[in-house]
Design an enzyme around this catalytic site. Structure first.
Site, PDB file in Angstrom:
ATOM      1  N   ASP A   1      -3.079 -17.746   0.440  1.00  0.00           N
ATOM      2  CA  ASP A   1      -4.101 -18.376  -0.409  1.00  0.00           C
ATOM      3  C   ASP A   1      -4.741 -19.563   0.313  1.00  0.00           C
ATOM      4  OD1 ASP A   1      -1.687 -19.734  -0.616  1.00  0.00           O
ATOM      5  OD2 ASP A   1      -1.917 -20.229  -2.742  1.00  0.00           O
TER       6      ASP A   1
ATOM      7  N   ASP B   1      -6.459  -6.972   3.865  1.00  0.00           N
ATOM      8  CA  ASP B   1      -7.593  -6.313   3.209  1.00  0.00           C
ATOM      9  C   ASP B   1      -8.530  -7.371   2.626  1.00  0.00           C
ATOM     10  OD1 ASP B   1      -9.103  -4.180   2.039  1.00  0.00           O
ATOM     11  OD2 ASP B   1      -8.129  -4.618   0.120  1.00  0.00           O
TER      12      ASP B   1
ATOM     13  N   LYS C   1       3.011 -15.026   1.902  1.00  0.00           N
ATOM     14  CA  LYS C   1       3.283 -15.848   0.723  1.00  0.00           C
ATOM     15  C   LYS C   1       4.796 -16.017   0.612  1.00  0.00           C
ATOM     16  CE  LYS C   1       1.155 -16.870  -2.681  1.00  0.00           C
ATOM     17  NZ  LYS C   1       0.725 -18.214  -3.173  1.00  0.00           N
TER      18      LYS C   1
ATOM     19  N   ASP D   1     -12.355  -9.027   4.174  1.00  0.00           N
ATOM     20  CA  ASP D   1     -13.638  -9.009   3.447  1.00  0.00           C
ATOM     21  C   ASP D   1     -14.235 -10.414   3.399  1.00  0.00           C
ATOM     22  OD1 ASP D   1     -13.528  -6.299   2.916  1.00  0.00           O
ATOM     23  OD2 ASP D   1     -13.997  -6.516   0.778  1.00  0.00           O
TER      24      ASP D   1
ATOM     25  N   TYR E   1       0.823  -1.218   0.000  1.00  0.00           N
ATOM     26  CA  TYR E   1       0.000   0.000   0.000  1.00  0.00           C
ATOM     27  C   TYR E   1       0.855   1.264   0.000  1.00  0.00           C
ATOM     28  CZ  TYR E   1      -4.744  -1.843   0.694  1.00  0.00           C
ATOM     29  OH  TYR E   1      -5.965  -2.428   0.526  1.00  0.00           O
TER      30      TYR E   1
HETATM   31  C1  IPM Z   1     -10.456  -1.207   3.772  1.00  0.00           C
HETATM   32  C2  IPM Z   1     -10.725  -0.567   2.446  1.00  0.00           C
HETATM   33  C3  IPM Z   1      -9.592   0.385   2.103  1.00  0.00           C
HETATM   34  C4  IPM Z   1      -8.337  -0.435   1.970  1.00  0.00           C
HETATM   35  C5  IPM Z   1      -9.810   1.268   0.882  1.00  0.00           C
HETATM   36  C6  IPM Z   1     -11.124   2.009   0.948  1.00  0.00           C
HETATM   37  C7  IPM Z   1      -8.675   2.209   0.650  1.00  0.00           C
HETATM   38  O1  IPM Z   1     -10.910  -1.540   1.468  1.00  0.00           O
HETATM   39  O2  IPM Z   1     -10.298  -0.475   4.756  1.00  0.00           O
HETATM   40  O3  IPM Z   1     -10.423  -2.433   3.834  1.00  0.00           O
HETATM   41  O4  IPM Z   1      -8.047  -0.986   0.897  1.00  0.00           O
HETATM   42  O5  IPM Z   1      -7.602  -0.542   2.958  1.00  0.00           O
HETATM   43 MG    MG Z   2     -10.984  -3.530   2.223  1.00  0.00          MG
END
Ligand code: IPM
Ligand code: MG
Length: 367
Positions: free
Chosen positions: A226, A250, A193, A254, A142
């Protein structure tokens, strides 16, 4: 009781809506529990771009540094797609993380019993799920340099990002994971990884060495990221704390969010290192984004934001009892069958953001 400064940055999309119940919760804690909170508010993201020409103005960043914590709603939306890349709404979030050095991002994923059917996974696979993802938040790909889009030759360009980690960055986030595991089920799974990336090899070596030196009492396993993605779907109950880098964190968070049925349920805390006085920079935000498609329609689920504020009570204000009370109130409204659209089953009645907020505050008052 200490007095605390809270900087509320509701942001874009559903951000302001999901923040309303938090504002009321803050008032309630002041009135009923004698909490001493000073609430400051400002714009961030697209809203700040429209108002100040930048998604994070210098005075907002300065206020964030001064505050005891930042409560952030969400940033982004299609109306800012054409904003300059360095001034897109997301840049505010990344700057806040980096400037406040919020290297440890805690993303707990819990399945509430009442919501077991909201998940796409079978109840027996996820019942009792309680995972904590500790995502490294200020390093890795990042922020690594070099980065950019470069001309190579006529008609040919290259996009470059760099994954880089130092031992210091790895150790400090691993330390947070080990410490938190000790208050949970005492297990850490570290993901990278290392089979492909040197940064991953270093990650595994440093985590292993730190574990051997200081955290032998915690059970440590390693997984390639993975494989971790796969195991999260296959046997999620095997996990307690997962520690991983910025990008994998990240993605895996999710995925973990969807195990619980809705990303609308997931809170997060981003923490810096404590200073000599034990005070640390902190930012709390729901994991979901700005959801522009439902913004302004009173449809958003405010529970992730309320649960994020509960994390603030616990980690920034030493109000663990009140944090547990908020969490219990959320559990109660879910048990009572209250559902926003994202967690309602087909045909089930759903309520709006405001009504959900009301229900949580009422449950809190009745405890
Ligand atoms: C998160 C989001 C952010 C990230 C974006 C909005 C920049 O997806 O906080 O998980 O990628 O970190
Ligand atoms: Mg995210």
């Amino acid at each position: 009781m200490n007095s605390y400064d809270i900087l509320m940055l509701a942001g874009d999309g559903i951000g302001p809506e999901v923040m309303n119940p938090v504002r009321r919760l803050i008032l309630w804690l002041k009135d009923e529990k004698g909490a001493r909170f000073n609430l400051h508010e400002d714009d961030v993201g697209g809203a700040a771009f429209d108002r100040y020409g930048t998604p994070l103005s210098a005075h907002t960043l300065a206020a964030a540094r001064e505050a005891d914590c930042v409560m952030l709603g969400a940033v982004g939306g299609p109306q800012w797609d054409k904003a300059p890349y360095d001034r897109r709404p997301e840049a505010a979030l990344l700057s806040l993380r980096k400037e406040l050095d919020l290297f440890a991002n805690l993303r707990p994923a819990m399945v509430f019993d009442a919501l077991i059917d909201a998940s796409t996974l079978k109840p027996e696979v996820i019942r009792g799920l309680d995972i904590l993802i500790v995502r490294e938040l200020t390093g890795g790909i990042y922020f690594g340099a070099p980065r950019g889009i470069f001309d190579v030759s006529a008609g040919e360009r290259k996009g470059v990002n760099t994954q880089v980690y130092t031992s210091t960055e790895i150790r400090r986030v691993a330390r947070v994971a080990f410490e938190l595991a000790r208050h949970r089920r005492n297990r850490v799974c570290s993901c990278e990884k290392g089979n492909v990336m040197e940064s991953g090899r270093l990650w595994r070596e440093d985590v292993t060495a730190l574990h051997a030196k200081e955290y032998k009492d915690v059970e440590l396993t390693h997984m390639y990221a993975d494989a971790c993605a796969m195991m999260l779907l296959r046997k999620p109950l095997d996990f307690d704390v997962i520690v991983t880098d910025n990008l994998f964190g990240d993605i895996l968070s999710d995925e973990a969010a969807m195990l619980t049925g809705s990303i609308g349920m997931l809170p997060s805390a981003s923490l810096g290192a404590p200073n000599a006085g034990g005070k640390r920079h902190a930012m709390y935000e729901p994991v979901h984004g700005s959801a522009p498609d439902i913004a302004g329609q009173d449809k958003a689920n405010p529970l992730a934001t309320l649960l994020s504020f509960a994390m603030a009570l616990r980690y920034s204000f030493a109000m663990g009892k009140e944090a547990a009370a908020v969490e219990a109130a959320v559990r109660k409204v879910l048990a009572d069958g209250k559902r926003t659209g994202d967690i309602a089953r087909p045909g089930e009645k759903s309520i709006g953001t405001e009504e959900m907020g009301d229900a949580v505050l009422k449950a809190l008052g009745n405890q």
